[in-house]
Design a protein around this motif. Structure first.
Motif, PDB file in Angstrom:
ATOM      1  N   ASN A   1      43.530  52.203  34.332  1.00 43.05           N
ATOM      2  CA  ASN A   1      42.669  51.628  35.385  1.00 43.05           C
ATOM      3  C   ASN A   1      41.570  52.583  35.840  1.00 43.05           C
ATOM      4  O   ASN A   1      40.414  52.174  36.006  1.00 43.05           O
ATOM      5  CB  ASN A   1      43.505  51.152  36.576  1.00 43.05           C
ATOM      6  CG  ASN A   1      44.391  52.244  37.166  1.00 43.05           C
ATOM      7  OD1 ASN A   1      44.439  53.376  36.673  1.00 43.05           O
ATOM      8  ND2 ASN A   1      45.120  51.899  38.216  1.00 43.05           N
TER       9      ASN A   1
ATOM     10  N   GLU B   1      42.448  40.787  40.724  1.00 43.00           N
ATOM     11  CA  GLU B   1      41.039  40.406  40.628  1.00 43.00           C
ATOM     12  C   GLU B   1      40.224  41.554  40.024  1.00 43.00           C
ATOM     13  O   GLU B   1      39.180  41.944  40.529  1.00 43.00           O
ATOM     14  CB  GLU B   1      40.506  40.038  42.012  1.00 43.00           C
ATOM     15  CG  GLU B   1      41.232  38.837  42.615  1.00 43.00           C
ATOM     16  CD  GLU B   1      40.893  38.620  44.078  1.00 43.00           C
ATOM     17  OE1 GLU B   1      40.396  39.574  44.719  1.00 43.00           O
ATOM     18  OE2 GLU B   1      41.128  37.508  44.569  1.00 43.00           O
ATOM     19  N   LEU B   2      40.738  42.069  38.915  1.00 43.78           N
ATOM     20  CA  LEU B   2      40.136  43.243  38.280  1.00 43.78           C
ATOM     21  C   LEU B   2      38.688  42.989  37.864  1.00 43.78           C
ATOM     22  O   LEU B   2      37.810  43.824  38.120  1.00 43.78           O
ATOM     23  CB  LEU B   2      40.963  43.646  37.059  1.00 43.78           C
ATOM     24  CG  LEU B   2      40.451  44.844  36.248  1.00 43.78           C
ATOM     25  CD1 LEU B   2      40.457  46.108  37.104  1.00 43.78           C
ATOM     26  CD2 LEU B   2      41.312  45.040  35.005  1.00 43.78           C
ATOM     27  N   TYR B   3      38.439  41.836  37.227  1.00 50.65           N
ATOM     28  CA  TYR B   3      37.079  41.543  36.755  1.00 50.65           C
ATOM     29  C   TYR B   3      36.092  41.485  37.915  1.00 50.65           C
ATOM     30  O   TYR B   3      34.960  41.966  37.820  1.00 50.65           O
ATOM     31  CB  TYR B   3      37.061  40.224  35.984  1.00 50.65           C
ATOM     32  CG  TYR B   3      37.674  40.317  34.611  1.00 50.65           C
ATOM     33  CD1 TYR B   3      36.893  40.636  33.505  1.00 50.65           C
ATOM     34  CD2 TYR B   3      39.030  40.087  34.418  1.00 50.65           C
ATOM     35  CE1 TYR B   3      37.446  40.729  32.237  1.00 50.65           C
ATOM     36  CE2 TYR B   3      39.598  40.174  33.158  1.00 50.65           C
ATOM     37  CZ  TYR B   3      38.807  40.495  32.066  1.00 50.65           C
ATOM     38  OH  TYR B   3      39.363  40.592  30.814  1.00 50.65           O
TER      39      TYR B   3
ATOM     40  N   ILE C   1      35.441  45.149  39.223  1.00 54.04           N
ATOM     41  CA  ILE C   1      34.615  45.935  38.305  1.00 54.04           C
ATOM     42  C   ILE C   1      33.171  45.447  38.340  1.00 54.04           C
ATOM     43  O   ILE C   1      32.216  46.244  38.335  1.00 54.04           O
ATOM     44  CB  ILE C   1      35.174  45.868  36.873  1.00 54.04           C
ATOM     45  CG1 ILE C   1      36.462  46.692  36.774  1.00 54.04           C
ATOM     46  CG2 ILE C   1      34.153  46.354  35.866  1.00 54.04           C
ATOM     47  CD1 ILE C   1      36.264  48.189  36.984  1.00 54.04           C
ATOM     48  N   THR C   2      33.000  44.131  38.383  1.00 55.68           N
ATOM     49  CA  THR C   2      31.644  43.570  38.443  1.00 55.68           C
ATOM     50  C   THR C   2      30.918  44.033  39.694  1.00 55.68           C
ATOM     51  O   THR C   2      29.743  44.422  39.644  1.00 55.68           O
ATOM     52  CB  THR C   2      31.692  42.033  38.415  1.00 55.68           C
ATOM     53  OG1 THR C   2      32.302  41.605  37.190  1.00 55.68           O
ATOM     54  CG2 THR C   2      30.294  41.446  38.507  1.00 55.68           C
TER      55      THR C   2
ATOM     56  N   PHE D   1      41.560  44.526  29.987  1.00 57.57           N
ATOM     57  CA  PHE D   1      40.175  44.192  30.314  1.00 57.57           C
ATOM     58  C   PHE D   1      39.431  43.868  29.029  1.00 57.57           C
ATOM     59  O   PHE D   1      39.335  44.705  28.123  1.00 57.57           O
ATOM     60  CB  PHE D   1      39.498  45.357  31.046  1.00 57.57           C
ATOM     61  CG  PHE D   1      38.145  45.029  31.607  1.00 57.57           C
ATOM     62  CD1 PHE D   1      38.027  44.347  32.812  1.00 57.57           C
ATOM     63  CD2 PHE D   1      36.984  45.392  30.934  1.00 57.57           C
ATOM     64  CE1 PHE D   1      36.785  44.034  33.339  1.00 57.57           C
ATOM     65  CE2 PHE D   1      35.742  45.074  31.454  1.00 57.57           C
ATOM     66  CZ  PHE D   1      35.634  44.397  32.658  1.00 57.57           C
ATOM     67  N   LEU D   2      38.926  42.641  28.939  1.00 56.81           N
ATOM     68  CA  LEU D   2      38.178  42.172  27.768  1.00 56.81           C
ATOM     69  C   LEU D   2      38.976  42.360  26.477  1.00 56.81           C
ATOM     70  O   LEU D   2      38.429  42.688  25.414  1.00 56.81           O
ATOM     71  CB  LEU D   2      36.832  42.894  27.656  1.00 56.81           C
ATOM     72  CG  LEU D   2      35.838  42.670  28.806  1.00 56.81           C
ATOM     73  CD1 LEU D   2      34.579  43.491  28.579  1.00 56.81           C
ATOM     74  CD2 LEU D   2      35.496  41.191  28.945  1.00 56.81           C
TER      75      LEU D   2
ATOM     76  N   ALA E   1      32.933  51.795  33.787  1.00 58.38           N
ATOM     77  CA  ALA E   1      32.097  50.798  34.464  1.00 58.38           C
ATOM     78  C   ALA E   1      30.908  51.460  35.153  1.00 58.38           C
ATOM     79  O   ALA E   1      29.771  50.974  35.066  1.00 58.38           O
ATOM     80  CB  ALA E   1      32.934  50.020  35.479  1.00 58.38           C
TER      81      ALA E   1
ATOM     82  N   THR F   1      44.869  48.081  41.693  1.00 57.94           N
ATOM     83  CA  THR F   1      45.045  47.836  40.260  1.00 57.94           C
ATOM     84  C   THR F   1      46.301  48.511  39.718  1.00 57.94           C
ATOM     85  O   THR F   1      46.566  48.444  38.510  1.00 57.94           O
ATOM     86  CB  THR F   1      43.825  48.338  39.451  1.00 57.94           C
ATOM     87  OG1 THR F   1      43.607  49.733  39.703  1.00 57.94           O
ATOM     88  CG2 THR F   1      42.584  47.542  39.817  1.00 57.94           C
TER      89      THR F   1
END
Length: 230
Positions: free
Chosen positions: A62, A119-121, A124-125, A55-56, A69, A41
């Motif tokens: 990061n 592919e941050l999302y 984190i997911t 993010f959002l 999270a 990241t």
């Protein structure tokens, strides 16, 4: 009453789950994943901006996002724990829920192999789901202790699980560290640099964590008594 007067196979099987899931704490939470996450990241665009990511709709560092999270995951578990504990005690689906959270956590760890730059999302997911799987499974794992050992032996049995988890997770961590420090020994070479690729070695380590977790958990699932209600 001593351990010789209770089912040793069940005791060992219960303790084996500690060996199975402790690799999440040691390899994913404490060592490799935070390093890998920060590496993928951090880009040329954000390194001069204190590694800020979007993010959002928010701009956030990061590493701070990762901390939030994990905190969110524990918050979810904190809200779910009373409900999960009630299900464990009265709902009659103890083993099924233990399996569900185990597979959720292990699958999330193994899927970190596919987490890369941009592919941050996704990353984190997976971090959140892995944490929920780990913490959620512990609720049902611990609820088995009164079922398999009398009160006076529960501390000994719990300590047995802790010891197995500590030793087992240390073994896998050592293997993973060898992979990361010497990736060229395994043929994992970065095509751009021509040198060993430690980030790829970490991705393999995530898969090994998932397989280790699921694999040793099968011993637990096989031997633990079924206490589900009809």
């Amino acid at each position: 009453m001593s351990l010789t007067k209770i089912n040793k196979k069940v005791i060992n099987a219960w303790a084996t789950y500690d060996l199975a899931n402790s690799v999440y704490n040691l390899v994913i939470t404490a060592t490799l994943f935070p390093i890998y996450y920060k590496a993928v990241t951090t880009t040329k665009e954000n390194v001069g901006r204190e590694n800020i990511v979007s993010f959002l709709g928010f701009q956030i560092k990061n590493t701070t996002l990762y901390d939030f999270a994990i905190a969110f995951a524990f918050l979810v578990v904190a809200f779910l724990s009373p409900l999960l504990s009630g299900i464990a005690d009265y709902g009659g689906s103890k083993k099924r829920f233990l399996k569900f959270f185990c597979y959720l956590g292990a699958a999330s760890c193994a899927s970190m192999y596919f987490f890369g730059r941009g592919e941050l999302y996704f990353g984190i997911t997976l971090a959140v789901l892995a944490c929920i799987g780990f913490a959620g499974s512990l609720v049902f794992y611990n609820s088995y202790l009164p079922e398999i050992a009398p009160p006076r032996l529960q501390d000994r049995v719990s300590a047995k699980g802790f010891a197995m988890g500590y030793v087992g997770s240390s073994v896998l961590l050592i293997i993973n560290l060898v992979m990361v420090l010497k990736p060229e020994l395994f043929g994992w070479i970065d095509e751009k640099t021509g040198k060993g690729d430690p980030l790829y070695a970490m991705r393999i380590a995530f898969v090994l964590v998932g397989l280790w977790w699921v694999g040793f958990a099968q011993i637990t699932f096989y031997h633990l008594p079924k206490v589900d209600k009809d």
